[in-house]
Structure formats: C-alpha cells, structure tokens
Motif scaffolding. Structure first.
Motif, mmCIF file in Angstrom:
data_model
loop_
_atom_site.group_PDB
_atom_site.id
_atom_site.type_symbol
_atom_site.label_atom_id
_atom_site.label_comp_id
_atom_site.label_asym_id
_atom_site.label_seq_id
_atom_site.Cartn_x
_atom_site.Cartn_y
_atom_site.Cartn_z
ATOM 1 N N VAL A 11 16.485 -55.082 92.532
ATOM 2 C CA VAL A 11 16.091 -53.717 92.053
ATOM 3 C C VAL A 11 16.244 -52.886 93.522
ATOM 4 C CG1 VAL A 11 14.963 -51.999 91.178
ATOM 5 C CG2 VAL A 11 15.102 -54.188 90.156
ATOM 6 N N ILE A 12 17.191 -52.172 93.716
ATOM 7 C CA ILE A 12 17.353 -51.267 94.877
ATOM 8 C C ILE A 12 16.814 -49.823 94.462
ATOM 9 C CG2 ILE A 12 18.340 -50.298 97.085
ATOM 10 C CD1 ILE A 12 20.488 -52.559 96.435
ATOM 11 N N GLY A 13 15.276 -49.496 95.093
ATOM 12 C CA GLY A 13 14.904 -47.943 95.071
ATOM 13 C C GLY A 13 13.736 -48.242 93.935
ATOM 14 N N ALA A 14 12.676 -47.388 94.299
ATOM 15 C CA ALA A 14 11.374 -47.483 93.634
ATOM 16 C C ALA A 14 11.196 -46.111 93.107
ATOM 17 C CB ALA A 14 10.097 -48.171 94.446
ATOM 18 N N GLY A 15 12.047 -45.322 92.776
ATOM 19 C CA GLY A 15 11.950 -44.009 92.058
ATOM 20 C C GLY A 15 11.679 -44.164 90.652
ATOM 21 N N GLN A 16 11.971 -43.353 90.034
ATOM 22 C CA GLN A 16 11.719 -43.374 88.466
ATOM 23 C C GLN A 16 12.506 -44.389 87.676
ATOM 24 O OE1 GLN A 16 10.040 -40.478 86.793
ATOM 25 N NE2 GLN A 16 9.865 -41.268 84.592
ATOM 26 N N ALA A 17 13.737 -44.392 88.062
ATOM 27 C CA ALA A 17 14.902 -45.437 87.665
ATOM 28 C C ALA A 17 14.322 -46.771 88.037
ATOM 29 C CB ALA A 17 16.250 -45.113 88.158
ATOM 30 N N HIS A 41 13.256 -48.288 100.624
ATOM 31 C CA HIS A 41 13.031 -47.963 102.182
ATOM 32 C C HIS A 41 12.034 -46.648 102.405
ATOM 33 C CE1 HIS A 41 15.543 -43.985 102.442
ATOM 34 N NE2 HIS A 41 15.233 -44.142 101.250
ATOM 35 N N SER A 42 11.472 -46.367 101.236
ATOM 36 C CA SER A 42 10.524 -45.336 101.574
ATOM 37 C C SER A 42 9.156 -45.857 102.244
ATOM 38 C CB SER A 42 10.127 -44.359 100.409
ATOM 39 O OG SER A 42 11.190 -43.572 100.066
ATOM 40 N N PRO A 43 8.395 -44.828 102.809
ATOM 41 C CA PRO A 43 7.098 -45.466 103.576
ATOM 42 C C PRO A 43 6.171 -45.600 102.666
ATOM 43 C CG PRO A 43 7.530 -42.971 104.090
ATOM 44 C CD PRO A 43 8.742 -43.645 103.198
ATOM 45 N N GLY A 44 6.208 -45.039 101.444
ATOM 46 C CA GLY A 44 5.269 -45.134 100.326
ATOM 47 C C GLY A 44 5.580 -44.968 98.887
ATOM 48 N N PRO A 45 4.695 -45.117 97.891
ATOM 49 C CA PRO A 45 5.228 -44.947 96.534
ATOM 50 C C PRO A 45 5.321 -43.321 96.289
ATOM 51 C CG PRO A 45 3.216 -46.139 96.624
ATOM 52 C CD PRO A 45 3.119 -45.597 97.853
ATOM 53 N N GLY A 46 6.334 -43.142 95.147
ATOM 54 C CA GLY A 46 6.775 -41.681 94.863
ATOM 55 C C GLY A 46 8.112 -41.440 94.843
ATOM 56 N N GLY A 47 8.845 -42.321 95.457
ATOM 57 C CA GLY A 47 10.319 -41.984 95.331
ATOM 58 C C GLY A 47 10.676 -40.686 96.193
ATOM 59 N N ALA A 48 11.687 -40.062 95.565
ATOM 60 C CA ALA A 48 12.240 -38.736 96.173
ATOM 61 C C ALA A 48 10.910 -37.612 96.302
ATOM 62 C CB ALA A 48 13.286 -38.238 95.881
ATOM 63 N N TRP A 49 10.015 -37.710 95.249
ATOM 64 C CA TRP A 49 9.080 -36.750 95.043
ATOM 65 C C TRP A 49 8.015 -36.982 96.218
ATOM 66 C CZ3 TRP A 49 9.468 -33.401 91.132
ATOM 67 C CH2 TRP A 49 10.032 -33.861 90.103
ATOM 68 N N GLN A 50 7.883 -37.824 97.051
ATOM 69 C CA GLN A 50 7.092 -37.760 98.049
ATOM 70 C C GLN A 50 7.531 -37.012 99.111
ATOM 71 O OE1 GLN A 50 7.052 -41.783 100.438
ATOM 72 N NE2 GLN A 50 8.118 -42.317 98.668
ATOM 73 N N PHE A 51 9.000 -36.455 99.235
ATOM 74 C CA PHE A 51 9.406 -35.732 100.393
ATOM 75 C C PHE A 51 9.812 -34.275 100.112
ATOM 76 C CE2 PHE A 51 11.186 -40.095 100.720
ATOM 77 C CZ PHE A 51 10.529 -40.621 101.876
ATOM 78 N N ARG A 52 9.052 -33.686 98.712
ATOM 79 C CA ARG A 52 9.445 -32.482 98.231
ATOM 80 C C ARG A 52 8.583 -31.700 98.944
ATOM 81 N NH1 ARG A 52 12.877 -35.171 95.402
ATOM 82 N NH2 ARG A 52 13.555 -34.414 93.187
ATOM 83 N N TRP A 53 8.785 -30.300 98.894
ATOM 84 C CA TRP A 53 8.230 -29.253 99.881
ATOM 85 C C TRP A 53 7.070 -28.959 99.316
ATOM 86 C CZ3 TRP A 53 12.881 -29.366 96.984
ATOM 87 C CH2 TRP A 53 13.130 -28.444 95.933
ATOM 88 N N PRO A 54 6.035 -28.659 100.092
ATOM 89 C CA PRO A 54 4.729 -28.458 99.724
ATOM 90 C C PRO A 54 4.515 -27.529 98.665
ATOM 91 C CG PRO A 54 4.787 -28.512 102.022
ATOM 92 C CD PRO A 54 6.092 -28.581 101.326
ATOM 93 N N SER A 55 5.310 -26.353 98.612
ATOM 94 C CA SER A 55 5.145 -25.180 97.410
ATOM 95 C C SER A 55 5.888 -25.605 96.205
ATOM 96 C CB SER A 55 5.862 -24.100 98.170
ATOM 97 O OG SER A 55 7.339 -24.133 98.219
ATOM 98 N N LEU A 56 6.517 -26.779 95.919
ATOM 99 C CA LEU A 56 6.761 -27.250 94.914
ATOM 100 C C LEU A 56 5.518 -27.782 94.014
ATOM 101 C CD1 LEU A 56 9.018 -27.603 92.581
ATOM 102 C CD2 LEU A 56 9.403 -29.630 93.642
ATOM 103 N N THR A 57 4.775 -27.083 93.468
ATOM 104 C CA THR A 57 3.559 -27.531 92.802
ATOM 105 C C THR A 57 3.998 -28.399 91.462
ATOM 106 O OG1 THR A 57 3.392 -25.320 91.868
ATOM 107 C CG2 THR A 57 2.083 -25.792 93.756
ATOM 108 N N TYR A 58 3.155 -29.113 90.816
ATOM 109 C CA TYR A 58 3.295 -29.760 89.738
ATOM 110 C C TYR A 58 3.726 -28.958 88.593
ATOM 111 C CZ TYR A 58 2.914 -33.320 85.814
ATOM 112 O OH TYR A 58 3.423 -33.847 84.894
ATOM 113 N N GLY A 59 3.159 -27.759 88.627
ATOM 114 C CA GLY A 59 3.540 -26.638 87.451
ATOM 115 C C GLY A 59 4.599 -26.103 87.470
ATOM 116 N N LYS A 60 5.400 -26.407 88.689
ATOM 117 C CA LYS A 60 6.639 -25.714 88.810
ATOM 118 C C LYS A 60 7.811 -26.797 88.343
ATOM 119 C CE LYS A 60 5.753 -22.329 92.365
ATOM 120 N NZ LYS A 60 5.992 -21.868 93.849
ATOM 121 N N VAL A 61 7.420 -28.079 88.255
ATOM 122 C CA VAL A 61 8.366 -29.237 87.911
ATOM 123 C C VAL A 61 8.995 -28.938 86.647
ATOM 124 C CG1 VAL A 61 8.793 -31.653 87.723
ATOM 125 C CG2 VAL A 61 7.327 -30.685 89.788
#
Length: 359
Positions: A11-17, A41-61
């Motif tokens: 399995v390549i990639g540890a995001g949602q899919a 290939h990411s440094p930690g868990p979270g998939g692409a979410w770990q790279f999202r901008w700080p102002s994207l709060t969970y309530g805006k997802v």
C-alpha cells in the motif's frame, strides 16, 4: 539498500484511502509486515492533512468522513484541522496496528519476476503480488501557465503553501481559482488585504440546498465516467458546485466574491486582460488545485491517450494488479473508504493462507 522483500500487497500512502485499505486488509486476514506493508513518505501520521494551513480549523472542513472502525468524535472545531486529523490518524494506526513505514519515498513501480511487481523505494525494494496506490494529489500542485508569470515582482504562492491570511496584510491580492479553497482563501484574506481580486477560468456555480445522497451519487458518477474513459479525473466539487453557506452569502453581498474572468497575462506589477484592463497586485495566490501523484507508476505505462489512467472499480485496466484508491471518484473521504474496501475485496489471500484464516 539492495534488499528485495516479498509480500502479497504493498500500500503506497497513509492518508484516508491508504489507511482504509490497510484496515480492510487486516480484517480480511492479511498480517502487517508479513502479508502487506504500508509505505508513506510523510514525516508523520495525518496524510495530506498534516500540511494544511493553520487557519483551516476543523470546523471549516467540509465532509470529513471517519475512517472505518473508529469514529472521530468530540473534536474541537476551533483547532487546526492538521492537528485534529493528524492525531486521529495516529491513534487509528496504533489501534489497528497498521505499522506504517515512514518516511519512505517510492521511486518507481516496475514489472518484476514471476508475474509480480517490483516497488523501488528509499528503503529498499519490495516484490508484491498486488499494489494499492493511495498517493492522492497533494504532492502535485497545479500551476496553470500564463504569459509573463516569471516577470512578476510580487509574491506567488499556491494553496499547498498557503501561509494564512495575516501574511497578506496590507497587500493587493489576486486569488486565482473557483473551487472551495479559492473561496475560503479569499474570504479569509479580504479583511486583512488592501484589495482583493477573484479570478476564475469558468463562472463559479453555487449550490443551494442540502447535498443529499442522491446528488452525491450523481456527482461521483460523472467523475467516474471520465476515469472509465481514461481521461484525467476532475474533482467531485467541480461537478457539484460550491455550497452556498452563510460566509459565502456575505462574501457575495459584500462584493468580495465578485468574480472576474481569467486574465490573459501577468505583468511585473499585476495582471492584465486582452481588452487593456489591468489590476495591480502585490501577491498572486494560485488556488488552482492538484493533479494525481502517480509519476512512480510511469514504468508500467498505465496512462491512456486521453492523459488519465483508465480504471474499472479500483483496478487499472492496463494492469489489474494495480488498484487506485482515492483517485478520481474516490477522492472524497467517504469515497476513499469505500474504494479501500472494494480494492481489498478484489485482492484475496493465497488459498493456503485463506484456509488457515477461515479455520
């Protein structure tokens, strides 16, 4: 490293899919490290979410669907989504003992020996009977070409590196892109910026009313048809339209979401249209989306003349050993979950192992 290890599934990639696929492999009787591995290939868990901008709060997802087998409950809507979802994915990996290997860069997938695939990585090689590719799009930000782009004296940034609205304080900002990210960026930046201009290639379509299950199925079907034809996939949002929520209504009423057609060229101090109209700018924010990160699959020659990979279910038509999850119609979080389950349903354990699991 020149080692070549053998498993049933990579399995390549540890995001949602990828995590959904790993969960269903585990439930079906595949053992991590022995029968399958998850490479990320990411440094930690979270998939692409770990790279999202700080102002994207969970309530805006919009539309974050829980991973199979574990709900995401009680999250603070004011916290950054990168933190909330990163912690959730970390807990998920540990709870189901998925043993994700990271950081591991997958460099190429090639034809191996004995009908198997060879996966070449920064941590050695893997020989596998089947491949689940769950690499998403975050690593391939799309920058549309416009004449004069290299002459612009201001700042140009893509959504992938969006620093938050404060970075644009007092500046004249052109936001390019008619998707959800473009409108979110624009609405955030407007209170800080000296001026904003919104530019899109096509007139935006705003969707009124609830987005029910029937509408969702119809939208996914449109994206799926493109993938079946071997065309590059479009996002589900591109066929559903933008949700007309209270923030968007205020933006429309206040003139912030006053859309302009795509400019024809970039000048050193702004953008201009063919009719001579100009807008001065200190920054251009490209909210122009992403493309599937599938370059490592190039040696397998999966692409069709239309530019995409033709997929039936989750299988690549050109090579049924390859399953693409989180690609095209399964790029949403709920779609990624379903695709992971479907891919695993098609990948069975060897008969001897299957009998032992059943026993």
């Amino acid at each position: 490293m020149n080692t070549m290890r053998e498993v049933e599934v990579v399995v390549i990639g540890a995001g949602q899919a990828g995590l959904s696929s790993a969960y269903h492999l585990r439930r079906t009787g595949f053992e991590p490290d022995r029968d399958f591995v998850v490479l990320d290939h990411s440094p930690g868990p979270g998939g692409a979410w770990q790279f999202r901008w700080p102002s994207l709060t969970y309530g805006k997802v919009h539309g974050m669907h829980a991973l199979p087998g574990m709900e995401l409950a009680g999250a603070d809507p004011a916290r950054a989504s990168s933190e909330v979802i990163g912690e959730y994915f970390d807990r998920y990996e540990k709870t189901f003992d998925l043993r994700v290997r990271r950081p591991v860069d997958v460099r190429a997938v090639r034809e191996g020996t004995g009908g198997r695939l060879r996966v070449e990585t920064s941590d050695g090689g893997w020989s596998t009977r089947a491949l689940i590719n769950a690499t998403g799009t975050w690593d391939r930000p799309f920058w549309p070409h416009r004449p004069g782009r290299e002459t612009f004296r201001g700042r140009q940034v893509h959504t992938a590196w969006y620093p938050g609205p404060e970075a644009f304080a007092g500046q004249r900002v052109v936001v390019v892109g008619g998707g959800a990210s473009g409108t979110q960026h624009l609405l955030e930046i407007a209170p800080y910026a000296a001026a904003t201009t919104w530019v899109t290639r096509r007139p935006p379509v705003f969707r009124e009313g609830p987005f029910d299950e029937e509408a969702g199925r119809a939208a996914v079907a449109l994206v799926e048809e493109r993938v079946r034809q071997g065309l590059p996939p479009r996002s589900v949002v591109s066929v559903t339209g933008l949700p007309l929520d209270d923030a968007v209504r205020r933006g429309l009423a206040g003139g912030v979401l006053d859309r302009q057609p795509m400019f024809d060229r970039i000048t050193p101090d702004g953008v201009e249209w063919r009719d001579g109209r100009r807008v001065a700018a200190d920054a251009i924010l490209w909210a122009t989306g992403f493309r599937p990160a599938v370059g490592h699959l190039a040696p397998l020659r999966l692409r069709e003349p239309g530019g995409g990979i033709r997929v039936e279910g989750t299988r690549a038509v050109a090579d049924p050993r390859v399953h693409l999850v989180g690609y095209g119609p399964s790029a949403s979080t709920v779609g990624a979950n379903r695709a992971g389950r479907a891919a695993v349903r098609d990948i069975r354990l060897p008969p001897a192992r299957e009998e032992r699991v059943a026993a």
